[in-house]
Design a protein around this motif. Structure first.
Motif, PDB file in Angstrom:
ATOM      1  N   TYR A   1       0.666  -1.327   0.407  1.00  0.00           N
ATOM      2  CA  TYR A   1      -0.011  -0.082  -0.059  1.00  0.00           C
ATOM      3  C   TYR A   1       0.741   1.074   0.162  1.00  0.00           C
ATOM      4  O   TYR A   1       2.347   0.992   0.502  1.00  0.00           O
ATOM      5  CB  TYR A   1      -1.230   0.246   0.842  1.00  0.00           C
ATOM      6  CG  TYR A   1      -2.384  -0.709   1.667  1.00  0.00           C
ATOM      7  CD1 TYR A   1      -2.444  -0.712   0.374  1.00  0.00           C
ATOM      8  CD2 TYR A   1      -2.088  -2.099   2.026  1.00  0.00           C
ATOM      9  CE1 TYR A   1      -3.887  -1.696   0.221  1.00  0.00           C
ATOM     10  CE2 TYR A   1      -3.065  -2.936   1.312  1.00  0.00           C
ATOM     11  CZ  TYR A   1      -4.025  -3.064   1.535  1.00  0.00           C
ATOM     12  OH  TYR A   1      -5.613  -3.297   0.917  1.00  0.00           O
ATOM     13  N   SER A   2       0.197   2.114  -0.673  1.00  0.00           N
ATOM     14  CA  SER A   2       1.256   3.650  -0.920  1.00  0.00           C
ATOM     15  C   SER A   2       0.628   4.807   1.360  1.00  0.00           C
ATOM     16  O   SER A   2      -0.348   4.406   0.950  1.00  0.00           O
ATOM     17  CB  SER A   2       0.639   3.942  -1.892  1.00  0.00           C
ATOM     18  OG  SER A   2      -0.491   4.849  -2.110  1.00  0.00           O
ATOM     19  N   SER A   3       1.707   5.263   0.379  1.00  0.00           N
ATOM     20  CA  SER A   3       1.316   6.246   1.619  1.00  0.00           C
ATOM     21  C   SER A   3      -0.331   6.788   1.423  1.00  0.00           C
ATOM     22  O   SER A   3      -1.158   6.868   2.218  1.00  0.00           O
ATOM     23  CB  SER A   3       2.178   7.586   1.424  1.00  0.00           C
ATOM     24  OG  SER A   3       3.522   6.961   2.190  1.00  0.00           O
ATOM     25  N   ARG A   4      -0.820   7.096  -0.114  1.00  0.00           N
ATOM     26  CA  ARG A   4      -2.083   7.657  -0.415  1.00  0.00           C
ATOM     27  C   ARG A   4      -2.740   6.978   0.312  1.00  0.00           C
ATOM     28  O   ARG A   4      -3.627   7.557   1.034  1.00  0.00           O
ATOM     29  CB  ARG A   4      -1.742   8.108  -1.591  1.00  0.00           C
ATOM     30  CG  ARG A   4      -2.809   8.308  -2.612  1.00  0.00           C
ATOM     31  CD  ARG A   4      -3.030   9.212  -2.870  1.00  0.00           C
ATOM     32  NE  ARG A   4      -4.109  10.062  -4.157  1.00  0.00           N
ATOM     33  CZ  ARG A   4      -4.242  10.372  -5.324  1.00  0.00           C
ATOM     34  NH1 ARG A   4      -3.180   9.638  -6.548  1.00  0.00           N
ATOM     35  NH2 ARG A   4      -5.630  10.910  -6.152  1.00  0.00           N
ATOM     36  N   ASP A   5      -2.863   5.637  -0.435  1.00  0.00           N
ATOM     37  CA  ASP A   5      -4.184   4.550   0.062  1.00  0.00           C
ATOM     38  C   ASP A   5      -3.942   4.757   1.712  1.00  0.00           C
ATOM     39  O   ASP A   5      -4.678   4.617   2.232  1.00  0.00           O
ATOM     40  CB  ASP A   5      -3.029   3.181  -0.691  1.00  0.00           C
ATOM     41  CG  ASP A   5      -3.437   2.739  -2.168  1.00  0.00           C
ATOM     42  OD1 ASP A   5      -3.918   3.558  -2.793  1.00  0.00           O
ATOM     43  OD2 ASP A   5      -2.621   2.057  -2.267  1.00  0.00           O
ATOM     44  N   LEU A   6      -2.632   4.638   2.491  1.00  0.00           N
ATOM     45  CA  LEU A   6      -2.772   4.291   3.795  1.00  0.00           C
ATOM     46  C   LEU A   6      -3.219   5.887   4.751  1.00  0.00           C
ATOM     47  O   LEU A   6      -4.192   5.581   5.825  1.00  0.00           O
ATOM     48  CB  LEU A   6      -1.372   4.105   4.107  1.00  0.00           C
ATOM     49  CG  LEU A   6      -1.092   2.936   4.173  1.00  0.00           C
ATOM     50  CD1 LEU A   6       0.491   2.890   3.976  1.00  0.00           C
ATOM     51  CD2 LEU A   6      -1.938   1.017   4.418  1.00  0.00           C
ATOM     52  N   VAL A   7      -3.347   6.758   3.797  1.00  0.00           N
ATOM     53  CA  VAL A   7      -4.132   7.984   4.452  1.00  0.00           C
ATOM     54  C   VAL A   7      -5.481   7.666   4.392  1.00  0.00           C
ATOM     55  O   VAL A   7      -7.051   8.337   5.041  1.00  0.00           O
ATOM     56  CB  VAL A   7      -3.168   9.765   4.210  1.00  0.00           C
ATOM     57  CG1 VAL A   7      -3.913  10.167   3.900  1.00  0.00           C
ATOM     58  CG2 VAL A   7      -2.350   9.471   4.378  1.00  0.00           C
ATOM     59  N   LEU A   8      -5.643   7.379   3.066  1.00  0.00           N
ATOM     60  CA  LEU A   8      -7.308   7.870   2.487  1.00  0.00           C
ATOM     61  C   LEU A   8      -7.683   6.581   3.051  1.00  0.00           C
ATOM     62  O   LEU A   8      -9.122   6.582   3.747  1.00  0.00           O
ATOM     63  CB  LEU A   8      -7.709   6.802   0.777  1.00  0.00           C
ATOM     64  CG  LEU A   8      -8.710   6.622   0.363  1.00  0.00           C
ATOM     65  CD1 LEU A   8      -9.637   7.912   0.827  1.00  0.00           C
ATOM     66  CD2 LEU A   8      -8.763   6.541  -0.871  1.00  0.00           C
ATOM     67  N   ALA A   9      -7.248   5.255   3.512  1.00  0.00           N
ATOM     68  CA  ALA A   9      -8.342   4.033   4.166  1.00  0.00           C
ATOM     69  C   ALA A   9      -8.345   4.527   5.859  1.00  0.00           C
ATOM     70  O   ALA A   9      -9.302   4.436   5.993  1.00  0.00           O
ATOM     71  CB  ALA A   9      -6.821   2.708   3.805  1.00  0.00           C
ATOM     72  N   ALA A  10      -7.186   5.477   6.438  1.00  0.00           N
ATOM     73  CA  ALA A  10      -7.634   5.756   7.575  1.00  0.00           C
ATOM     74  C   ALA A  10      -8.788   6.914   7.406  1.00  0.00           C
ATOM     75  O   ALA A  10      -9.403   6.733   9.038  1.00  0.00           O
ATOM     76  CB  ALA A  10      -6.265   6.172   8.464  1.00  0.00           C
ATOM     77  N   ASP A  11      -8.662   7.594   6.762  1.00  0.00           N
ATOM     78  CA  ASP A  11      -9.581   8.547   6.417  1.00  0.00           C
ATOM     79  C   ASP A  11     -11.407   8.334   6.577  1.00  0.00           C
ATOM     80  O   ASP A  11     -11.752   8.720   7.083  1.00  0.00           O
ATOM     81  CB  ASP A  11      -9.529   9.597   5.356  1.00  0.00           C
ATOM     82  CG  ASP A  11      -8.501  10.821   5.849  1.00  0.00           C
ATOM     83  OD1 ASP A  11      -8.156  10.931   6.790  1.00  0.00           O
ATOM     84  OD2 ASP A  11      -8.386  11.227   4.147  1.00  0.00           O
TER      85      ASP A  11
END
Length: 199
Positions: free
Chosen positions: A160-170
């Protein structure tokens, strides 16, 4: 009177018609289409190679609520090795035992030191071809946690990319609320009340 429209800098944009699928997931709460609709929504938000939805209990083996994968090896031993006992070594199961707060967790962050050398990895995890995994953890009823696990495996060979992880957390508050609403009738003994048929 015109409704309030927030400035663009406050807007959260979900990709690829994800808003429509979120609406369908909400509408399917309590129906037997919920699991697949939840998967469809999340897979529009970011790439998912495999999905596993599990219910953990206090005094019995977990229930597999939903499983999807492109790579067959991901779930090849799920109903035999994992459910029959190896789940007790799973770091995600440890979250259930410890009653960790609801939210999003990444295996990389919760796995013990030397994870790639421990018994769980050797006996089960390495055969799944998983290379990255996140999970939404929520508590729909007393003594029950439901984990929606989203993995990356050999089919994409990409973490997972950093962007994926930020969206997943949101998305975590939304996903956890959906889990708790849909599985609120799941009892500690693992026997859910009947689910309303899809219309």
């Amino acid at each position: 009177m015109r409704g309030y429209i927030p400035p663009k800098r406050y807007a959260v944009h979900l990709p690829n018609s994800a808003e429509k699928l979120l609406g369908e997931a909400i509408a399917s709460i309590g129906r037997n289409t919920f699991e697949n609709t939840l998967f469809q929504w999340l897979s529009r938000c970011f790439q998912i190679d495999n999905t596993t939805m599990l219910a953990y209990f206090q005094d019995r083996q977990p229930d597999v609520l939903f499983a999807q994968s492109v790579e067959r090896r991901v779930h090849e031993k799920l109903d035999t090795d994992y459910v029959s006992g190896i789940y007790l070594l799973d770091p995600f199961h440890a979250l259930h035992v410890e009653k960790a707060p609801r939210g999003l967790y990444r295996l990389k962050d919760i796995a013990p030191d030397q994870f790639h050398r421990n018994e769980y990895f050797a006996a089960y995890y390495q055969r799944t071809t998983l290379i990255d995994e996140i999970a939404y953890v929520a508590y729909p009823s007393d003594g029950v946690s439901v984990h929606v696990c989203l993995g990356r495996d050999a089919s994409s060979a990409r973490k997972y990319s950093s962007r994926d992880l930020v969206l997943a957390a949101d998305l975590a508050p939304i996903v956890c609320s959906l889990i708790e609403q849909h599985w609120s009738d799941l009892e500690g003994g693992g026997i859910p009340k009947p689910i309303s048929p899809a219309h």
